[in-house]
Design a protein around this motif. Sequence first.
Motif: not given
Length: 297
Positions: A35, A105, A197, A273
Amino acid sequence: MDATSIGPALLLTLLAGLATAIGSVIAFFAPRANIRFLGVALGFSAGVMIYVSFVELLPSGVDALEEISSAPQTIAVVALFVGMLLVAVIDRSVPLGYNPHEMRSPNTLDSPGTRSSPGTQGPSSSGVNAEASGNAETDSKGNEAVGAEPLMNVGLLTAAVITLHNLPEGLATLLTSMQDIHLGIPVALAVGIHNIPEGIAVSVPVYYATGSRWQAFGWSALSGLSEPIGALLGLLLLSGFWSQALLGLSLAAVAGIMIFISFDVLLPSAETYGEHHPTVYALVAGMAVMALSLLLL
């Protein structure tokens, strides 16, 4: 308004909106996904959108307003900040806990049916493949479990909030693409990366509540459809009285929308991230690539 440019512009807007579905895939396979790349991609997108807004959209708005006003720069700047204000009002109207712009995250996901206790940043990664729990209880770590229905409500409310957020973004992508399709392609790409996201924010609670990846994927993709819908609604509202003045105001306002999104969403999410310096390098790279593409076109 050139009717022949509407089709390609709508297609780009649709593809950008459907990028929310990619967020589902990343959420489900987060333990195996890198990520940090998403952080770099978000920084790159911010560079693209900031550069396009200041170098192309705002000057184009000024040029369009020159034909109808003796103070085009002043009017364009006012429209720029009105665009920022529009997104800010929408953003602030959403409760903090349900705001998709407050990113976390996907590697910090709790097991399905569990809510982190105070002081933890979010859920742990081990739970993405676990079964959803419908009973509220306390687990061995002292975390308060959350039943399936409250989790489903969170997911659906997040989808509704993202729908509201995406309406002006869809119109921004559409108008930019109609103005210049070569400009619209990188903007649609940047907006699409920004939507990833948001797809995570929808799909994770829905999956926790249902145990179904397909339902989570479906709701995530459905929330992204608000971008082309918002673009169509805006187009229908504006088509009846489209003029050179409205074109100039719209381009300047779109620039404001994209600048606000870049600073409020893309850059903070990129650091969530990824890491600070790679984010900055990606930001500069996005500006450089956009500058080079505009020079070559």
